[in-house]
Design a protein around this motif. Structure first.
Motif, mmCIF file in Angstrom:
data_model
loop_
_atom_site.group_PDB
_atom_site.id
_atom_site.type_symbol
_atom_site.label_atom_id
_atom_site.label_comp_id
_atom_site.label_asym_id
_atom_site.label_seq_id
_atom_site.Cartn_x
_atom_site.Cartn_y
_atom_site.Cartn_z
ATOM 1 N N ARG A 24 85.224 -12.075 36.980
ATOM 2 C CA ARG A 24 84.329 -13.215 37.317
ATOM 3 C C ARG A 24 83.977 -13.994 36.330
ATOM 4 O O ARG A 24 83.549 -13.664 35.037
ATOM 5 C CB ARG A 24 83.115 -12.701 38.155
ATOM 6 C CG ARG A 24 83.414 -11.688 39.384
ATOM 7 C CD ARG A 24 82.263 -10.976 39.868
ATOM 8 N NE ARG A 24 81.168 -10.663 39.062
ATOM 9 C CZ ARG A 24 80.073 -10.273 39.319
ATOM 10 N NH1 ARG A 24 79.538 -10.560 40.593
ATOM 11 N NH2 ARG A 24 79.230 -9.752 38.464
ATOM 12 N N GLU A 25 83.962 -15.414 36.597
ATOM 13 C CA GLU A 25 83.022 -16.385 35.759
ATOM 14 C C GLU A 25 82.546 -17.352 36.717
ATOM 15 O O GLU A 25 82.647 -17.602 37.656
ATOM 16 C CB GLU A 25 84.332 -17.122 35.341
ATOM 17 C CG GLU A 25 84.965 -16.496 33.961
ATOM 18 C CD GLU A 25 85.750 -17.611 32.922
ATOM 19 O OE1 GLU A 25 85.554 -18.765 33.015
ATOM 20 O OE2 GLU A 25 86.642 -16.929 32.283
ATOM 21 N N THR A 26 81.268 -17.627 36.048
ATOM 22 C CA THR A 26 80.355 -18.643 36.626
ATOM 23 C C THR A 26 79.999 -19.768 35.477
ATOM 24 O O THR A 26 79.705 -19.477 34.331
ATOM 25 C CB THR A 26 79.223 -17.801 37.211
ATOM 26 O OG1 THR A 26 79.424 -16.929 38.210
ATOM 27 C CG2 THR A 26 77.979 -18.886 37.641
ATOM 28 N N TRP A 27 80.333 -20.812 35.815
ATOM 29 C CA TRP A 27 80.228 -21.944 35.070
ATOM 30 C C TRP A 27 78.812 -23.038 35.703
ATOM 31 O O TRP A 27 78.991 -23.340 36.575
ATOM 32 C CB TRP A 27 81.345 -22.925 34.815
ATOM 33 C CG TRP A 27 82.293 -22.310 33.918
ATOM 34 C CD1 TRP A 27 83.329 -21.643 34.103
ATOM 35 C CD2 TRP A 27 81.877 -22.373 32.355
ATOM 36 N NE1 TRP A 27 84.164 -21.230 33.181
ATOM 37 C CE2 TRP A 27 83.337 -21.713 31.896
ATOM 38 C CE3 TRP A 27 81.346 -23.056 31.568
ATOM 39 C CZ2 TRP A 27 83.673 -21.593 30.637
ATOM 40 C CZ3 TRP A 27 81.531 -22.668 30.180
ATOM 41 C CH2 TRP A 27 82.691 -22.036 29.680
ATOM 42 N N LEU A 28 77.918 -23.291 34.909
ATOM 43 C CA LEU A 28 77.006 -24.434 35.228
ATOM 44 C C LEU A 28 77.359 -25.602 35.455
ATOM 45 O O LEU A 28 78.295 -25.673 34.365
ATOM 46 C CB LEU A 28 75.585 -23.991 34.616
ATOM 47 C CG LEU A 28 74.801 -22.662 34.628
ATOM 48 C CD1 LEU A 28 73.612 -22.742 33.614
ATOM 49 C CD2 LEU A 28 74.494 -22.518 36.040
ATOM 50 N N ALA A 29 77.120 -26.592 35.934
ATOM 51 C CA ALA A 29 77.372 -27.900 35.992
ATOM 52 C C ALA A 29 77.013 -28.410 34.674
ATOM 53 O O ALA A 29 75.956 -28.039 34.203
ATOM 54 C CB ALA A 29 76.978 -28.679 37.231
ATOM 55 N N PRO A 30 77.673 -29.426 34.116
ATOM 56 C CA PRO A 30 77.324 -30.212 32.915
ATOM 57 C C PRO A 30 75.870 -30.635 32.961
ATOM 58 O O PRO A 30 75.572 -31.191 33.968
ATOM 59 C CB PRO A 30 78.310 -31.126 32.839
ATOM 60 C CG PRO A 30 79.464 -30.986 33.517
ATOM 61 C CD PRO A 30 78.896 -30.118 34.803
ATOM 62 N N LEU A 31 75.110 -30.492 31.985
ATOM 63 C CA LEU A 31 73.859 -30.963 31.731
ATOM 64 C C LEU A 31 73.413 -31.189 30.311
ATOM 65 O O LEU A 31 73.434 -30.349 29.482
ATOM 66 C CB LEU A 31 72.887 -30.023 32.498
ATOM 67 C CG LEU A 31 71.202 -30.525 32.561
ATOM 68 C CD1 LEU A 31 71.258 -31.783 33.449
ATOM 69 C CD2 LEU A 31 70.364 -29.485 33.128
ATOM 70 N N GLY A 32 73.043 -32.517 30.099
ATOM 71 C CA GLY A 32 72.570 -32.876 28.858
ATOM 72 C C GLY A 32 73.644 -32.688 27.739
ATOM 73 O O GLY A 32 73.259 -31.986 26.528
ATOM 74 N N GLY A 33 74.899 -32.816 28.036
ATOM 75 C CA GLY A 33 76.058 -32.735 27.136
ATOM 76 C C GLY A 33 76.430 -31.262 27.124
ATOM 77 O O GLY A 33 77.420 -31.092 25.888
ATOM 78 N N ALA A 34 76.216 -30.263 27.731
ATOM 79 C CA ALA A 34 76.621 -29.091 27.593
ATOM 80 C C ALA A 34 76.935 -28.296 28.808
ATOM 81 O O ALA A 34 76.331 -28.658 29.997
ATOM 82 C CB ALA A 34 75.525 -28.155 26.838
ATOM 83 N N MET A 35 77.854 -27.250 28.644
ATOM 84 C CA MET A 35 77.954 -26.277 30.071
ATOM 85 C C MET A 35 77.887 -25.056 29.484
ATOM 86 O O MET A 35 78.211 -24.624 28.351
ATOM 87 C CB MET A 35 79.757 -26.676 30.384
ATOM 88 C CG MET A 35 79.777 -28.057 31.332
ATOM 89 S SD MET A 35 81.474 -28.057 31.984
ATOM 90 C CE MET A 35 81.208 -26.885 33.063
ATOM 91 N N SER A 36 77.426 -24.327 30.435
ATOM 92 C CA SER A 36 77.032 -22.744 30.081
ATOM 93 C C SER A 36 77.950 -21.774 31.000
ATOM 94 O O SER A 36 78.050 -22.299 32.284
ATOM 95 C CB SER A 36 75.733 -22.423 30.092
ATOM 96 O OG SER A 36 74.995 -23.125 28.992
ATOM 97 N N GLY A 37 78.619 -20.725 30.569
ATOM 98 C CA GLY A 37 79.065 -19.996 31.481
ATOM 99 C C GLY A 37 79.152 -18.498 31.194
ATOM 100 O O GLY A 37 78.616 -18.263 29.850
ATOM 101 N N ALA A 38 79.206 -17.746 32.021
ATOM 102 C CA ALA A 38 79.208 -16.343 31.914
ATOM 103 C C ALA A 38 80.318 -15.511 32.614
ATOM 104 O O ALA A 38 80.847 -16.115 33.585
ATOM 105 C CB ALA A 38 77.955 -15.557 32.497
ATOM 106 N N GLY A 39 80.995 -14.703 31.740
ATOM 107 C CA GLY A 39 82.180 -13.994 32.451
ATOM 108 C C GLY A 39 81.783 -12.266 32.186
ATOM 109 O O GLY A 39 81.038 -12.049 31.615
ATOM 110 N N GLN A 40 82.371 -11.593 33.397
ATOM 111 C CA GLN A 40 82.418 -10.369 33.564
ATOM 112 C C GLN A 40 83.814 -9.709 33.876
ATOM 113 O O GLN A 40 84.153 -10.290 35.044
ATOM 114 C CB GLN A 40 81.162 -9.820 34.278
ATOM 115 C CG GLN A 40 81.062 -8.567 34.530
ATOM 116 C CD GLN A 40 79.797 -8.031 35.377
ATOM 117 O OE1 GLN A 40 78.740 -8.932 35.219
ATOM 118 N NE2 GLN A 40 79.980 -7.133 36.484
#
Length: 144
Positions: A34-50
């Motif tokens: 699984r991967e979850t990516w947050l929408a871009p905000l403030g010039g960055a994207m954050s994601g988590a994978g499992q």
């Protein structure tokens, strides 16, 4: 030259990667990734994978995509390892390829939209031989 650098930064900003945002899953042979990516905000994207393999402990990692002096950079934060940056070598409205030739494996991280799905892969050399892993994720939740 400065104009080319600025143009590359504008074209390859995290905002151009909104197509990655959301929660995605891939299942094959009992392995769930699984991967979850947050929408871009403030010039960055954050994601988590499992990744969950039957009979083994879950493997998790955290990822960021930011604009750095070297360019658009995907950084993998894997437990027990130093953060590993991969710099974009290609990016367009539906795909992005990041590379770090100095890393052991992988040397490339790739994402692209494939219809309604998110296709991802890692590639590189292990012991001088090519190795690749690819995933076709289906969306399980949109990004906020």
């Amino acid at each position: 030259m400065m104009l080319a650098i600025l143009a590359a930064a504008v074209i390859a900003a995290p905002a151009d990667l909104t197509w990655m945002a959301g929660s995605w899953t891939h299942e094959k042979d009992g392995v769930v990734t699984r991967e979850t990516w947050l929408a871009p905000l403030g010039g960055a994207m954050s994601g988590a994978g499992q990744t969950n393999r039957p009979g083994k402990a879950a493997r998790a990692e955290f990822m960021t995509i930011t604009v750095e002096p070297a360019g658009l950079t995907f950084t993998a934060h894997v437990q027990g390892q130093a953060p590993t940056p991969f710099v974009a070598i290609a990016s367009d409205p539906g795909s992005a390829v990041f590379e770090n030739k100095a890393h052991d494996f992988p040397q490339r991280v790739m994402y692209r939209r494939c219809g309604e799905n998110l296709c991802a892969g890692i590639e590189g050399l292990v012991g001088g031989k090519p190795r690749a892993e690819h995933w076709t994720y289906r969306r399980v939740a949109p990004a906020d």
